[in-house]
Design a protein around this motif. Sequence first.
Motif, PDB file in Angstrom:
ATOM      1  N   ARG A 165     -26.976 -18.528  -7.039  1.00 35.27           N
ATOM      2  CA  ARG A 165     -27.053 -20.197  -6.689  1.00 35.27           C
ATOM      3  C   ARG A 165     -28.535 -20.456  -6.281  1.00 35.27           C
ATOM      4  NH1 ARG A 165     -26.225 -23.647  -2.468  1.00 35.27           N
ATOM      5  NH2 ARG A 165     -26.034 -21.986  -1.121  1.00 35.27           N
ATOM      6  N   TYR A 166     -29.029 -21.641  -7.069  1.00 34.35           N
ATOM      7  CA  TYR A 166     -30.416 -21.892  -6.543  1.00 34.35           C
ATOM      8  C   TYR A 166     -30.799 -23.242  -6.687  1.00 34.35           C
ATOM      9  CZ  TYR A 166     -31.422 -21.596 -11.661  1.00 34.35           C
ATOM     10  OH  TYR A 166     -31.342 -21.693 -13.050  1.00 34.35           O
ATOM     11  N   THR A 167     -31.907 -23.839  -6.438  1.00 36.93           N
ATOM     12  CA  THR A 167     -32.397 -25.137  -6.737  1.00 36.93           C
ATOM     13  C   THR A 167     -33.676 -24.937  -7.356  1.00 36.93           C
ATOM     14  OG1 THR A 167     -31.407 -26.056  -4.661  1.00 36.93           O
ATOM     15  CG2 THR A 167     -33.088 -27.367  -5.749  1.00 36.93           C
ATOM     16  N   ALA A 168     -33.803 -25.489  -8.546  1.00 39.81           N
ATOM     17  CA  ALA A 168     -34.990 -25.712  -9.239  1.00 39.81           C
ATOM     18  C   ALA A 168     -35.860 -26.701  -9.043  1.00 39.81           C
ATOM     19  CB  ALA A 168     -34.583 -25.414 -10.914  1.00 39.81           C
ATOM     20  N   ARG A 169     -37.069 -26.418  -8.862  1.00 40.93           N
ATOM     21  CA  ARG A 169     -37.931 -27.798  -8.565  1.00 40.93           C
ATOM     22  C   ARG A 169     -39.215 -28.006  -9.339  1.00 40.93           C
ATOM     23  NH1 ARG A 169     -35.978 -30.206  -4.100  1.00 40.93           N
ATOM     24  NH2 ARG A 169     -34.842 -28.683  -2.642  1.00 40.93           N
ATOM     25  N   GLN A 170     -39.386 -29.130  -9.922  1.00 43.56           N
ATOM     26  CA  GLN A 170     -40.520 -29.367 -10.802  1.00 43.56           C
ATOM     27  C   GLN A 170     -41.137 -30.587 -10.269  1.00 43.56           C
ATOM     28  OE1 GLN A 170     -39.742 -30.116 -14.957  1.00 43.56           O
ATOM     29  NE2 GLN A 170     -41.333 -28.672 -15.794  1.00 43.56           N
ATOM     30  N   GLY A 171     -42.507 -30.586 -10.177  1.00 39.64           N
ATOM     31  CA  GLY A 171     -43.267 -31.583  -9.445  1.00 39.64           C
ATOM     32  C   GLY A 171     -42.406 -32.327  -8.206  1.00 39.64           C
ATOM     33  N   GLU A 231     -40.406 -23.037 -26.259  1.00 41.77           N
ATOM     34  CA  GLU A 231     -41.867 -23.155 -26.860  1.00 41.77           C
ATOM     35  C   GLU A 231     -41.823 -24.642 -27.272  1.00 41.77           C
ATOM     36  OE1 GLU A 231     -45.761 -22.684 -27.461  1.00 41.77           O
ATOM     37  OE2 GLU A 231     -44.393 -20.905 -27.144  1.00 41.77           O
ATOM     38  N   LYS A 232     -40.741 -25.277 -27.821  1.00 40.29           N
ATOM     39  CA  LYS A 232     -40.989 -26.595 -27.991  1.00 40.29           C
ATOM     40  C   LYS A 232     -40.845 -27.626 -26.953  1.00 40.29           C
ATOM     41  CE  LYS A 232     -39.076 -25.683 -32.937  1.00 40.29           C
ATOM     42  NZ  LYS A 232     -37.910 -25.939 -33.642  1.00 40.29           N
ATOM     43  N   ASN A 233     -40.171 -27.140 -25.902  1.00 41.22           N
ATOM     44  CA  ASN A 233     -39.948 -27.987 -24.724  1.00 41.22           C
ATOM     45  C   ASN A 233     -40.687 -27.465 -23.628  1.00 41.22           C
ATOM     46  OD1 ASN A 233     -37.877 -29.777 -25.891  1.00 41.22           O
ATOM     47  ND2 ASN A 233     -37.264 -27.846 -26.796  1.00 41.22           N
ATOM     48  N   LYS A 234     -41.917 -27.055 -23.657  1.00 39.56           N
ATOM     49  CA  LYS A 234     -42.406 -26.095 -22.335  1.00 39.56           C
ATOM     50  C   LYS A 234     -42.302 -27.190 -21.213  1.00 39.56           C
ATOM     51  CE  LYS A 234     -45.512 -22.928 -24.656  1.00 39.56           C
ATOM     52  NZ  LYS A 234     -47.058 -22.538 -24.722  1.00 39.56           N
ATOM     53  N   ASP A 235     -42.851 -28.752 -21.436  1.00 39.32           N
ATOM     54  CA  ASP A 235     -42.814 -29.586 -20.320  1.00 39.32           C
ATOM     55  C   ASP A 235     -41.421 -29.676 -19.447  1.00 39.32           C
ATOM     56  OD1 ASP A 235     -41.598 -30.565 -22.583  1.00 39.32           O
ATOM     57  OD2 ASP A 235     -41.750 -32.573 -21.533  1.00 39.32           O
ATOM     58  N   LYS A 236     -40.203 -29.295 -19.909  1.00 35.30           N
ATOM     59  CA  LYS A 236     -39.066 -29.197 -19.503  1.00 35.30           C
ATOM     60  C   LYS A 236     -38.845 -28.067 -18.768  1.00 35.30           C
ATOM     61  CE  LYS A 236     -37.508 -32.550 -22.556  1.00 35.30           C
ATOM     62  NZ  LYS A 236     -38.596 -32.813 -23.335  1.00 35.30           N
ATOM     63  N   PHE A 237     -39.246 -26.819 -19.285  1.00 35.54           N
ATOM     64  CA  PHE A 237     -38.953 -25.444 -18.853  1.00 35.54           C
ATOM     65  C   PHE A 237     -40.153 -24.919 -17.743  1.00 35.54           C
ATOM     66  CE2 PHE A 237     -36.545 -25.532 -22.595  1.00 35.54           C
ATOM     67  CZ  PHE A 237     -35.413 -25.108 -22.154  1.00 35.54           C
ATOM     68  N   LEU A 238     -41.254 -25.053 -18.250  1.00 41.36           N
ATOM     69  CA  LEU A 238     -42.376 -24.558 -17.270  1.00 41.36           C
ATOM     70  C   LEU A 238     -42.878 -25.337 -16.055  1.00 41.36           C
ATOM     71  CD1 LEU A 238     -44.541 -23.068 -20.153  1.00 41.36           C
ATOM     72  CD2 LEU A 238     -42.706 -22.014 -19.054  1.00 41.36           C
ATOM     73  N   GLY A 239     -43.332 -24.459 -15.175  1.00 38.88           N
ATOM     74  CA  GLY A 239     -43.770 -25.303 -13.991  1.00 38.88           C
ATOM     75  C   GLY A 239     -42.715 -25.673 -12.875  1.00 38.88           C
ATOM     76  N   GLN A 240     -41.888 -24.712 -13.032  1.00 37.85           N
ATOM     77  CA  GLN A 240     -40.747 -24.797 -11.856  1.00 37.85           C
ATOM     78  C   GLN A 240     -40.812 -23.877 -10.881  1.00 37.85           C
ATOM     79  OE1 GLN A 240     -36.761 -25.435 -13.269  1.00 37.85           O
ATOM     80  NE2 GLN A 240     -37.496 -25.862 -15.370  1.00 37.85           N
ATOM     81  N   HIS A 241     -40.169 -24.245  -9.830  1.00 39.62           N
ATOM     82  CA  HIS A 241     -40.270 -23.144  -8.470  1.00 39.62           C
ATOM     83  C   HIS A 241     -38.920 -23.005  -8.305  1.00 39.62           C
ATOM     84  CE1 HIS A 241     -41.149 -21.286  -4.765  1.00 39.62           C
ATOM     85  NE2 HIS A 241     -40.201 -22.235  -4.261  1.00 39.62           N
ATOM     86  N   PHE A 242     -38.471 -21.729  -7.681  1.00 40.51           N
ATOM     87  CA  PHE A 242     -37.067 -21.827  -7.802  1.00 40.51           C
ATOM     88  C   PHE A 242     -36.835 -21.110  -6.265  1.00 40.51           C
ATOM     89  CE2 PHE A 242     -37.965 -20.856 -12.260  1.00 40.51           C
ATOM     90  CZ  PHE A 242     -37.058 -21.726 -12.675  1.00 40.51           C
ATOM     91  N   GLU A 243     -35.730 -21.861  -5.576  1.00 44.47           N
ATOM     92  CA  GLU A 243     -35.290 -21.668  -4.300  1.00 44.47           C
ATOM     93  C   GLU A 243     -34.046 -20.913  -4.453  1.00 44.47           C
ATOM     94  OE1 GLU A 243     -33.990 -23.581   0.235  1.00 44.47           O
ATOM     95  OE2 GLU A 243     -35.360 -24.935  -1.593  1.00 44.47           O
TER      96      GLU A 243
END
Length: 118
Positions: free
Chosen positions: A74-80, A48-60
């Motif tokens: 094993r995955y790649t997280a992408r944000q922006g 909740e305190k760090n939504k900008d770092k946690f939310l809005g990600q896509h996972f491959e």
Amino acid sequence: MDTKKLVKAWFDHWESGDFLNLPVTENFRHTSPFGTIYGKKAYFDLVEKNKDKFLGQHFELHDGIYETNKACVRYTARQGDDFYLDVSEWYYFKDNLIEEIVAYYHIGEIREERKLQE
């Protein structure tokens, strides 16, 4: 318990931003290079305190091994457009929920003395 479905639900909730409904136990633990967070409430408070770092990600998702009480993904997280993170995670399950995750990823520059010489 279908561990593959639980892991998929974990990623689906993250991608939709619905982190308050992650399928985790009350005593959930999350360990990463940043340390260990103990408890579902503490984990949700941190997100909740760090939504900008946690939310809005896509996972491959690249690979997964699914057993009765644990899994490894094993995955790649992408944000922006400019952020991506390659991750391997171990998931441990209890009572059809995720009880613990241990995440492995690189969080910074390699120290000079650890660099490979060519």
